[in-house]
Design a protein around this motif. Structure first.
Motif, PDB file in Angstrom:
ATOM      1  N   SER A   1       0.849  -1.191   0.000  1.00 51.59           N
ATOM      2  CA  SER A   1       0.000   0.000   0.000  1.00 51.59           C
ATOM      3  C   SER A   1       0.883   1.238   0.000  1.00 51.59           C
ATOM      4  O   SER A   1       2.035   1.201   0.440  1.00 51.59           O
ATOM      5  CB  SER A   1      -0.942   0.028   1.209  1.00 51.59           C
ATOM      6  OG  SER A   1      -0.220   0.290   2.399  1.00 51.59           O
TER       7      SER A   1
ATOM      8  N   GLU B   1      -1.588   5.557  -4.675  1.00 53.02           N
ATOM      9  CA  GLU B   1      -2.045   4.209  -4.988  1.00 53.02           C
ATOM     10  C   GLU B   1      -1.354   3.626  -6.212  1.00 53.02           C
ATOM     11  O   GLU B   1      -1.044   2.428  -6.258  1.00 53.02           O
ATOM     12  CB  GLU B   1      -3.561   4.196  -5.188  1.00 53.02           C
ATOM     13  CG  GLU B   1      -4.349   4.505  -3.915  1.00 53.02           C
ATOM     14  CD  GLU B   1      -5.852   4.447  -4.141  1.00 53.02           C
ATOM     15  OE1 GLU B   1      -6.272   4.051  -5.256  1.00 53.02           O
ATOM     16  OE2 GLU B   1      -6.598   4.788  -3.207  1.00 53.02           O
TER      17      GLU B   1
ATOM     18  N   ALA C   1       1.930   1.791  -5.473  1.00 48.76           N
ATOM     19  CA  ALA C   1       1.762   0.432  -4.960  1.00 48.76           C
ATOM     20  C   ALA C   1       1.314  -0.517  -6.066  1.00 48.76           C
ATOM     21  O   ALA C   1       1.780  -1.667  -6.145  1.00 48.76           O
ATOM     22  CB  ALA C   1       0.758   0.426  -3.815  1.00 48.76           C
ATOM     23  N   GLU C   2       0.430  -0.060  -6.913  1.00 41.98           N
ATOM     24  CA  GLU C   2      -0.075  -0.901  -8.002  1.00 41.98           C
ATOM     25  C   GLU C   2       1.030  -1.253  -8.995  1.00 41.98           C
ATOM     26  O   GLU C   2       1.126  -2.404  -9.443  1.00 41.98           O
ATOM     27  CB  GLU C   2      -1.229  -0.190  -8.716  1.00 41.98           C
ATOM     28  CG  GLU C   2      -2.480  -0.058  -7.858  1.00 41.98           C
ATOM     29  CD  GLU C   2      -3.504   0.896  -8.441  1.00 41.98           C
ATOM     30  OE1 GLU C   2      -3.186   1.539  -9.481  1.00 41.98           O
ATOM     31  OE2 GLU C   2      -4.608   1.008  -7.870  1.00 41.98           O
TER      32      GLU C   2
ATOM     33  N   ALA D   1      -1.764  -5.111  -4.553  1.00 43.98           N
ATOM     34  CA  ALA D   1      -1.970  -3.808  -3.929  1.00 43.98           C
ATOM     35  C   ALA D   1      -3.164  -3.892  -2.985  1.00 43.98           C
ATOM     36  O   ALA D   1      -4.120  -4.632  -3.226  1.00 43.98           O
ATOM     37  CB  ALA D   1      -2.215  -2.742  -4.996  1.00 43.98           C
TER      38      ALA D   1
END
Length: 267
Positions: A32, A36, A39-40, A50
């Motif tokens: 995380s 975002e 992380a993805e 994620a």
């Protein structure tokens, strides 16, 4: 249960996650980040998943807090209620510079098992140093599992927490000092007529080889230095130039100043 969750996927958190993926596999990792997309993208790269902070707190055995010191207490506040509800075993691992285990435990408000780590950037290429200290809740098995997770990151070394800030001033800040030295060595080569790419290659490989000599020969660095310095030769002339520039004193002072800054940030 998922083995490891990383809250914060910046340069250091991301490097540790990549190293962990080599030992436990990406499918056993949750990631995380405040951003975002970061992380993805990392999850896609290491075949992990994620998630959000609370999902990591709910499901992971080892929960890594890879956020900056100024926001770590906000992160702890966010996941505290989740951890309180857990009936299974988990370990919180913090890499926030200058934040003690005691401060982390106090922020949780209960006896959460905590490991404090201070890694350096070469973990990204498997040649790093990860210093770690444990609170009284951590078992021998858990320290073994922790070290196994990072077996492809470099070396892990357990140290008394009262020494971790001093050690980090050396191993954590040290790569920057070495990069400066490598750059300076290559500049010297360019000054003498070498092409930049050749000079940089020779400088980096020379530092790498010299480090291996220290680690593998069992000899003191001073002895190894003396072995290179022929009487009246070129090397001792260069050593003289470094000493005239207070090379060693300046290096010692760099580590000392980094340590002092750490202590200042803790206040």
């Amino acid at each position: 249960m998922i083995t490891a969750g990383f809250i914060g996927c910046g340069n250091m958190g991301g490097a540790l996650a990549k190293a962990a993926a080599k030992s436990i596999g990406g499918k056993n990792i949750l990631l995380s980040d405040f951003v975002e997309e970061k992380a993805e993208n990392l999850a896609e790269e290491i075949f992990a998943h994620a998630a959000d902070n609370k999902t990591i707190a709910e499901n992971c055995k080892y929960i890594f807090l890879g956020v900056k010191p100024q926001v770590i207490f906000d992160t702890i506040k966010e996941i505290t209620s989740v951890l309180k509800k857990r009936k299974d075993r988990y370990v919180v691992i913090s890499m926030a510079a200058g934040i003690s285990i005691e401060a982390i435990e106090k922020a949780f408000g209960f006896n959460a098992p905590v490991i404090r780590i201070m890694p350096n950037t070469p973990v990204a290429v498997g040649k790093g140093v990860i210093l770690y200290s444990c609170d009284g809740e951590i078992t021998v098995k858990e320290t073994e599992e922790f070290e196994e997770i990072f077996k492809f990151a470099g070396i892990t070394d357990k140290i008394d927490e009262k020494l971790i800030d001093a050690a980090s001033a050396l191993s954590g800040c040290g790569p920057a000092f070495v990069y400066l030295f490598i750059e300076a060595l290559s500049d010297g080569g360019v000054l003498c007529g070498l092409p930049r790419d050749k000079a940089l290659l020779y400088a980096a490989e020379t530092v790498k080889g010299a480090a291996e000599m220290v680690l593998n020969s069992g000899k003191h660095p001073g002895e190894l230095k003396d072995n290179v310095c022929s009487p009246g030769g070129t090397t001792i002339e260069g050593v003289k130039a470094l000493e005239m520039g207070a090379f060693r004193a300046t290096t010692v002072n760099a580590v000392s100043k980094a340590y002092e800054k750490t202590l200042f940030l803790k206040k």
